[in-house]
Design an enzyme around this catalytic site. Structure first.
Site, PDB file in Angstrom:
ATOM      1  N   TYR A   5      -9.981 -16.782  -6.719  1.00 15.75           N
ATOM      2  CA  TYR A   5      -9.867 -17.136  -5.295  1.00 15.75           C
ATOM      3  C   TYR A   5     -10.113 -15.881  -4.490  1.00 15.75           C
ATOM      4  O   TYR A   5      -9.523 -14.832  -4.764  1.00 15.75           O
ATOM      5  CB  TYR A   5      -8.471 -17.685  -5.020  1.00 15.75           C
ATOM      6  CG  TYR A   5      -8.199 -17.998  -3.560  1.00 15.75           C
ATOM      7  CD1 TYR A   5      -8.810 -19.080  -2.930  1.00 15.75           C
ATOM      8  CD2 TYR A   5      -7.312 -17.219  -2.809  1.00 15.75           C
ATOM      9  CE1 TYR A   5      -8.549 -19.380  -1.603  1.00 15.75           C
ATOM     10  CE2 TYR A   5      -7.051 -17.514  -1.480  1.00 15.75           C
ATOM     11  CZ  TYR A   5      -7.669 -18.594  -0.885  1.00 15.75           C
ATOM     12  OH  TYR A   5      -7.407 -18.884   0.429  1.00 15.75           O
ATOM     13  N   ASP A  42     -12.499  -7.936  -6.381  1.00 15.36           N
ATOM     14  CA  ASP A  42     -11.551  -8.381  -5.362  1.00 15.36           C
ATOM     15  C   ASP A  42     -10.172  -7.914  -5.838  1.00 15.36           C
ATOM     16  O   ASP A  42      -9.571  -8.521  -6.730  1.00 15.36           O
ATOM     17  CB  ASP A  42     -11.616  -9.904  -5.237  1.00 15.36           C
ATOM     18  CG  ASP A  42     -10.577 -10.445  -4.261  1.00 15.36           C
ATOM     19  OD1 ASP A  42      -9.663  -9.689  -3.883  1.00 15.36           O
ATOM     20  OD2 ASP A  42     -10.672 -11.628  -3.898  1.00 15.36           O
ATOM     21  N   LYS A  89      -3.279  -6.924   1.498  1.00 16.80           N
ATOM     22  CA  LYS A  89      -1.857  -7.056   1.128  1.00 16.80           C
ATOM     23  C   LYS A  89      -1.065  -5.754   1.215  1.00 16.80           C
ATOM     24  O   LYS A  89      -0.610  -5.402   2.293  1.00 16.80           O
ATOM     25  CB  LYS A  89      -1.753  -7.704  -0.243  1.00 16.80           C
ATOM     26  CG  LYS A  89      -2.457  -9.090  -0.264  1.00 16.80           C
ATOM     27  CD  LYS A  89      -1.777 -10.099  -1.107  1.00 16.80           C
ATOM     28  CE  LYS A  89      -2.570 -11.379  -1.299  1.00 16.80           C
ATOM     29  NZ  LYS A  89      -1.996 -12.564  -0.762  1.00 16.80           N
TER      30      LYS A  89
HETATM   31  N1  HOZ Z   1      -3.664 -15.135  -2.054  1.00 15.49           N
HETATM   32  C1  HOZ Z   1      -2.447 -15.806  -1.709  1.00 15.49           C
HETATM   33  C2  HOZ Z   1      -2.104 -16.840  -2.728  1.00 15.49           C
HETATM   34  N2  HOZ Z   1      -2.421 -16.442  -4.008  1.00 15.49           N
HETATM   35  C3  HOZ Z   1      -2.590 -16.301  -0.363  1.00 15.49           C
HETATM   36  C4  HOZ Z   1      -1.453 -16.950   0.216  1.00 15.49           C
HETATM   37  C5  HOZ Z   1      -1.926 -18.075   1.065  1.00 15.49           C
HETATM   38  O1  HOZ Z   1      -2.993 -18.642   0.753  1.00 15.49           O
HETATM   39  O2  HOZ Z   1      -1.223 -18.375   2.006  1.00 15.49           O
END
Ligand code: HOZ
Length: 430
Positions: free
Chosen positions: A145, A240, A268
């Site tokens: 993702y 990433d 983050k």
């Molecule tokens: N990358 C986060 C979840 N793995 C994002 C949190 C979200 O999508 O709110």
């Protein structure tokens, strides 16, 4: 069961004015068949909901809270910066300081640009790769993702996978057709893709340790293979490291494995809890960005002084406390507790950990890619989630998410978590 009346009322009110009642789908608790709680405050490794329930938190605002919640160094830095102005839209000195820190920490970064989220970072890294190589196609891996970028919402992980929508509606087929999605940890699939389309592939983008489909590690030699094949075909390698950067090691996965990507997306931890993303890499590639180069990218709030100050303060505190080493020690204690609990109940569930990131899969055997994760017992996960929450421990509400430990998790908190984990597992498996 813990009382959550106020949370329920707030959620009902939220649903009237916010789609699904949440501003990001992973918060909706859909895959655990429930409703989210509303947070009142967070401090250290603890959070309190609006009904007064206290929990030990392993979500850590999905990664940024590496020192724990609301660390005084970050609060002080933000307060101090705010007194000088909350946003300028003009260069400020904090931007230079954080850029230097990122360059010094992350092996592949010679130049870096700050943005406001991980999504912006991956989106622009891809645009830059396309602009630099003059090619259109991108390889991504199933279950990885990279934020909600149109061309990356194909076979995506995290909330998209959790909600059963790995291919989002609203992404034109023409965009999606430029993304080649392949299984992670399968070199032959990448070889085949380059054989067929080598001249058109601008980049491979991946989470070097995929952490949006649980937490998965590359097989031996896999990342080296990706580095070699991209180089051979004149494509870029984009890591990433939004989740892993400044988390699994000071310089992210690339420091641990000794592989230098061409571009890296970050976020983050470097925002100290404020909205931040960044991407960086070789100067020659980064100089393709406007105003020096032809690839456009911009942002009113990019390099925001509060976010920069928060990130700088957080990173400096990590340095001062020898944070990454300490997180490894706390992580090991956490892992020992989980493994003892598994031994006690006689189950060999797969547990992955690197430093302060972890995932307990409700299945046995190897987990090498998202197809393996799909074999998990999701019903057992759901029971585990509610049982541990009820006992005062908050893990992410999806089997497809990783957990995060912070420097604020003390030995007693980890011990309590091990106990809660053991009791919850006993309830499920006895
Ligand atoms: N990358 C986060 C979840 N793995 C994002 C949190 C979200 O999508 O709110």
């Amino acid at each position: 069961m813990a009382e959550r009346d106020l949370s329920s009322k707030l959620f009902a009110a939220a649903r009237e004015v916010i789609p699904g009642g949440v501003n990001s789908p992973v918060r909706a608790f859909r895959s655990v068949d429930g409703d989210p709680f509303f947070i009142q405050r967070a401090r250290g490794c603890r959070i309190w909901d609006v009904d007064g329930n206290e929990m030990i938190d392993y979500v850590g605002t999905w990664g940024p809270a590496i020192l724990g919640h609301a660390p005084s160094v970050v609060i002080d830095a933000v307060s101090h910066a705010a007194k000088e102005g909350v946003s300028f839209g003009i260069p400020n000195r904090h931007e230079v300081e954080i850029a230097r820190m990122i360059r010094d920490y992350v092996p592949s970064v010679e130049k870096v640009r700050m943005v406001n989220s991980g999504t912006e970072a991956t989106m622009t890294a891809i645009r830059l790769a396309r602009g630099y190589t003059g090619r259109d196609k991108i390889i991504k891996f199933e279950g990885c993702y990279h934020g909600h970028v149109d061309s990356l919402l194909v076979a995506a992980g995290s909330g998209a996978l959790t909600l059963g929508k790995p291919d989002s509606a609203g992404v034109p087929d023409d965009f999606a057709s430029l993304t080649m999605t392949l299984p992670y940890n399968r070199p032959e699939a990448v070889e085949e893709a380059f054989e067929k389309e080598g001249e058109n592939i601008a980049a491979i983008i991946l989470e070097p340790y995929p952490a949006n489909a649980g937490l998965i590690f590359p097989n031996e030699g896999y990342l080296e293979f990706l580095r070699e094949i991209t180089e051979k075909h004149g494509a870029l390698l984009i890591f990433d490291e939004v989740m892993t950067g400044f988390r699994v090691a000071k310089g992210g996965v690339q420091e641990l494995v000794g592989i230098t990507p061409d571009l890296t997306a970050m976020g983050k931890v470097i925002g100290g809890g404020l909205p931040v993303g960044a991407f960086g890499g070789k100067a020659e590639i980064m100089d393709y960005l406007a105003p020096d180069g032809p690839v456009y990218q911009a942002g009113t709030l990019s390099g925001n002084p509060l976010a920069m100050a928060a990130g700088i303060a957080q990173l400096k505190e990590m340095e001062r406390l020898d944070g990454w080493q300490r997180l490894e020690e706390i992580g090991q204690q956490f892992e020992d507790g989980v493994r003892d609990a598994l031994n006690e109940i006689g189950r060999d569930l797969t547990f992955h950990r690197v430093g302060s990131m972890f995932c307990l899969f409700f299945m046995e055997g190897k987990v090498e890619n998202v197809d393996d994760v799909k074999n998990s017992d999701f019903d057992a996960f759901r029971k585990f989630f509610w049982s541990t929450l009820d006992k005062g421990v908050y893990f992410a509400p999806s089997q497809y998410e990783a957990g995060f430990i912070s420097l604020a998790h003390a030995a007693e908190d980890i011990d309590k978590t091990a106990e809660v984990t053991r009791d919850a597992l006993k309830e499920i498996y006895s």
